[in-house]
Design a protein around this motif. Structure first.
Motif, PDB file in Angstrom:
ATOM      1  N   TRP A  99       0.827  -1.210   0.000  1.00  0.00           N
ATOM      2  CA  TRP A  99       0.000   0.000   0.000  1.00  0.00           C
ATOM      3  C   TRP A  99       0.858   1.256   0.000  1.00  0.00           C
ATOM      4  O   TRP A  99       0.503   2.265  -0.629  1.00  0.00           O
ATOM      5  CB  TRP A  99      -0.946  -0.014   1.195  1.00  0.00           C
ATOM      6  CG  TRP A  99      -1.933   1.120   1.170  1.00  0.00           C
ATOM      7  CD1 TRP A  99      -2.063   2.135   2.066  1.00  0.00           C
ATOM      8  CD2 TRP A  99      -2.924   1.355   0.166  1.00  0.00           C
ATOM      9  NE1 TRP A  99      -3.069   2.984   1.702  1.00  0.00           N
ATOM     10  CE2 TRP A  99      -3.616   2.525   0.523  1.00  0.00           C
ATOM     11  CE3 TRP A  99      -3.290   0.682  -0.997  1.00  0.00           C
ATOM     12  CZ2 TRP A  99      -4.658   3.055  -0.233  1.00  0.00           C
ATOM     13  CZ3 TRP A  99      -4.328   1.205  -1.762  1.00  0.00           C
ATOM     14  CH2 TRP A  99      -4.998   2.377  -1.376  1.00  0.00           C
ATOM     15  N   TYR A 109      -4.403   7.186  -4.948  1.00  0.00           N
ATOM     16  CA  TYR A 109      -4.640   6.400  -3.737  1.00  0.00           C
ATOM     17  C   TYR A 109      -4.310   7.178  -2.466  1.00  0.00           C
ATOM     18  O   TYR A 109      -4.398   6.639  -1.367  1.00  0.00           O
ATOM     19  CB  TYR A 109      -3.837   5.103  -3.785  1.00  0.00           C
ATOM     20  CG  TYR A 109      -4.215   4.227  -4.955  1.00  0.00           C
ATOM     21  CD1 TYR A 109      -5.528   3.810  -5.135  1.00  0.00           C
ATOM     22  CD2 TYR A 109      -3.271   3.847  -5.902  1.00  0.00           C
ATOM     23  CE1 TYR A 109      -5.887   3.022  -6.225  1.00  0.00           C
ATOM     24  CE2 TYR A 109      -3.617   3.059  -6.992  1.00  0.00           C
ATOM     25  CZ  TYR A 109      -4.931   2.661  -7.144  1.00  0.00           C
ATOM     26  OH  TYR A 109      -5.288   1.885  -8.223  1.00  0.00           O
ATOM     27  N   PRO A 116      -9.011  -0.667  -1.377  1.00  0.00           N
ATOM     28  CA  PRO A 116      -7.534  -0.665  -1.414  1.00  0.00           C
ATOM     29  C   PRO A 116      -6.926  -2.019  -1.756  1.00  0.00           C
ATOM     30  O   PRO A 116      -5.917  -2.083  -2.454  1.00  0.00           O
ATOM     31  CB  PRO A 116      -7.147  -0.213  -0.004  1.00  0.00           C
ATOM     32  CG  PRO A 116      -8.349  -0.476   0.841  1.00  0.00           C
ATOM     33  CD  PRO A 116      -9.528  -0.313  -0.049  1.00  0.00           C
ATOM     34  N   PRO A 254      -5.590  -3.498   4.464  1.00  0.00           N
ATOM     35  CA  PRO A 254      -5.373  -2.278   3.665  1.00  0.00           C
ATOM     36  C   PRO A 254      -6.345  -1.152   3.994  1.00  0.00           C
ATOM     37  O   PRO A 254      -5.978   0.028   3.942  1.00  0.00           O
ATOM     38  CB  PRO A 254      -5.560  -2.778   2.220  1.00  0.00           C
ATOM     39  CG  PRO A 254      -5.253  -4.237   2.273  1.00  0.00           C
ATOM     40  CD  PRO A 254      -5.784  -4.691   3.611  1.00  0.00           C
ATOM     41  N   HIS A 258      -5.015   2.395   5.286  1.00  0.00           N
ATOM     42  CA  HIS A 258      -5.376   3.620   4.552  1.00  0.00           C
ATOM     43  C   HIS A 258      -5.834   4.727   5.489  1.00  0.00           C
ATOM     44  O   HIS A 258      -5.695   5.913   5.176  1.00  0.00           O
ATOM     45  CB  HIS A 258      -6.482   3.285   3.544  1.00  0.00           C
ATOM     46  CG  HIS A 258      -6.881   4.439   2.682  1.00  0.00           C
ATOM     47  ND1 HIS A 258      -5.982   5.151   1.915  1.00  0.00           N
ATOM     48  CD2 HIS A 258      -8.098   5.018   2.458  1.00  0.00           C
ATOM     49  CE1 HIS A 258      -6.623   6.108   1.251  1.00  0.00           C
ATOM     50  NE2 HIS A 258      -7.898   6.057   1.574  1.00  0.00           N
TER      51      HIS A 258
END
Length: 518
Positions: A99, A109, A116, A254, A258
């Motif tokens: 990520w 992103y 994600p 993820p 995030h």
């Protein structure tokens, strides 16, 4: 240093998101950073994230691990637990790297991203594979939500019978639980319901302490009559599925990362989280194995011969899985909203979409006869993909791409890396470790899936809950008897040993179906 660069690096109030660059790596006329680190100023810290991972991962699989250890045997069981735990921690750290690379090389992103994990598949192996990852993620979360709903409903059913003499039946309780959970699932992302997962971690910690205490309390009586099942490859592979389920919360990682203030520190949070999870899991597994042995059912809770303690654990685990459901539903909800083009802000479309998803999960749970084999099936199939296979494959691709293009921002026409690129740019030690993890995951996952399917096919047929609408007969799981109040799944080879005498033992023959997992 240019004024633009000073502003980006030195004025964190200009935006919720900014970049931390390591050196003079900006190209004239573009905002490209070779070693940029993306930050979300309103996100969670790494320690809170660690607790978040523990609360999301530990719980549902915890109470099934002693049975898995008994089925596999002490040596092979501990080997499976140790190897899977190490592999899951390793792949969790790889998801962190994945990520971070996506946020570094693809600027889109850095803002809110609904999917994600599929984005990793998209950037690693192309859009088609990204869609496949999205399907697997939805199926994983869907199956896990079904298991958690079933576990919560059956625990509440047992509690009501034991303490109130109330026979509602888990089919109806499933619906009540889903109605209670639904409002919380309307929240946008993990950082909005951090309190739920934190509380889930607290309930699991207390439950672990009570299970260990109860097992030690029963040890003098049960250990003298203990027996273990004969070694079976089928049971060993099913145990692999249970262990992967217990450690494999990667589908939500993820999404959690995030929402971090510093997403590149997720690996640090993940490492500490898995250490804490192991500290919870191992004592419960070992005390359950050496106290109850082969008499264990799908979970260790019915084997505890202290009625008050058993009900306390029941309540704590039930509260945990209900709270954990809030994050399990989030990836499915986000994916469905993306498909239906639902606005990001709270609106009636979000309420309608998430209510529909909840209804689908409830329908599937009402159709499942036993959650034990279902747990093994989900653990051996989709969770193995999400927790062990995808992180390794994506990391090899993304890291090779980063090295190939020197960390520069990706161009629109950039092609996924090839196998020769992976072999050229990946250190040999890392390549070997990833291949070993992939080999273990493929063999163990396939075997666990086939074993779980075979077990489910051979189980006594239990009609789904909604069959009563057509037949007028309640499913077997709803015909619990009030005379089981205060009784336990007793220990010993014939499940007839109790500290309080035979009158306190559940009928061994009634336990066979529930213990078919073992």
């Amino acid at each position: 240093m240019s004024e633009t660069k000073k502003k980006l690096l030195g004025d964190p109030l200009a935006s919720n998101y900014h970049l931390v660059a390591s050196a003079n790596t900006m190209e004239t006329g573009s905002l490209r950073f070779m070693n940029e680190k993306h930050r979300n100023l309103h996100g969670m810290g790494w320690f809170v994230t660690c607790l978040f991972i523990v609360g999301e991962t530990a719980g549902g699989g915890l109470i099934a691990l002693p049975s898995a250890l008994s089925n596999a045997g002490i040596f092979s069981g501990l080997l499976i637990v140790a190897v899977v735990a190490a592999a899951c921690m390793y792949t969790g750290m790889q998801l962190s790297d994945n990520w971070a690379i996506l946020q570094q090389r693809w600027p889109e992103y850095r803002e809110h991203c609904r999917k994600p994990y599929p984005a990793m598949g998209n950037r690693s192996l192309g859009p088609g594979f990204g869609k496949f990852v999205s399907f697997c993620l939805d199926l994983t979360c869907f199956g896990t939500a079904c298991v958690f709903l079933l576990l919560a409903a059956k625990n509440i059913e047992s509690f009501l019978i034991a303490w109130g003499g109330v026979e509602i039946g888990f089919c109806q309780i499933l619906i009540y639980v889903s109605i209670c959970v639904l409002p919380v699932t309307m929240l946008k992302s993990p950082k909005d319901f951090w309190w739920a997962v934190m509380l889930a971690m607290v309930t699991t910690t207390i439950a672990v302490s009570l299970i260990i205490y109860g097992s030690i309390e029963d040890y003098p009586t049960c250990s003298r009559h203990i027996s273990y099942p004969e070694f079976s490859m089928e049971k060993t592979f099913m145990s692999f599925g249970t262990v992967v389920f217990a450690y494999g919360g990667h589908g939500a990682f993820p999404t959690i990362q995030h929402d971090m203030r510093e997403p590149y520190k997720f690996g640090k949070a993940c490492t500490l989280a898995f250490v804490l999870i192991c500290v919870m899991y191992l004592p419960v597994s070992l005390t359950g194995y050496f106290t109850y042995g082969g008499s264990l059912m799908d979970t260790i809770i019915p084997s505890l011969q202290n009625a008050n303690l058993q009900m306390a654990v029941n309540c704590l685990i039930t509260l945990h899985v209900i709270l954990a459901l809030t994050i399990m539903f989030n990836p499915i909800n986000q994916s469905f909203e993306e498909l239906m083009k639902v606005p990001h802000d709270f609106c009636w479309q979000r309420v309608a979409a998430r209510t529909f998803v909840m209804a689908c999960v409830v329908f599937a749970a009402e159709s499942v006869p036993n959650f034990g084999p279902l747990l093994d099936l989900v653990g051996g199939s989709t969770i193995t993909l999400m927790a062990l296979i995808f992180p390794c494959v994506f990391n090899l691709c993304l890291c090779a791409g980063k090295e190939k293009y020197k960390g520069e921002e990706a161009s629109k026409d950039e092609e996924p890396v090839s196998l020769s690129d992976i072999l050229e740019y990946t250190p040999k030690k890392k390549l070997l470790i990833n291949l070993l993890v992939l080999l273990m995951a493929v063999i163990g996952g396939c075997a666990a899936t086939f074993s779980a399917v075979d077990t489910m096919m051979n189980l006594e047929f239990h009609p789904p809950c909604y069959a009563a609408w057509f037949t007028g007969h309640l499913p077997n799981s709803q015909t619990a008897h009030l005379d089981n109040h205060g009784k336990f799944a007793c220990c010993g080879e014939h499940r007839n040993i109790s500290r309080f005498g035979l009158d306190y033992c559940l009928n061994p023959f009634e336990q066979i179906g529930a213990a078919s997992h073992g």
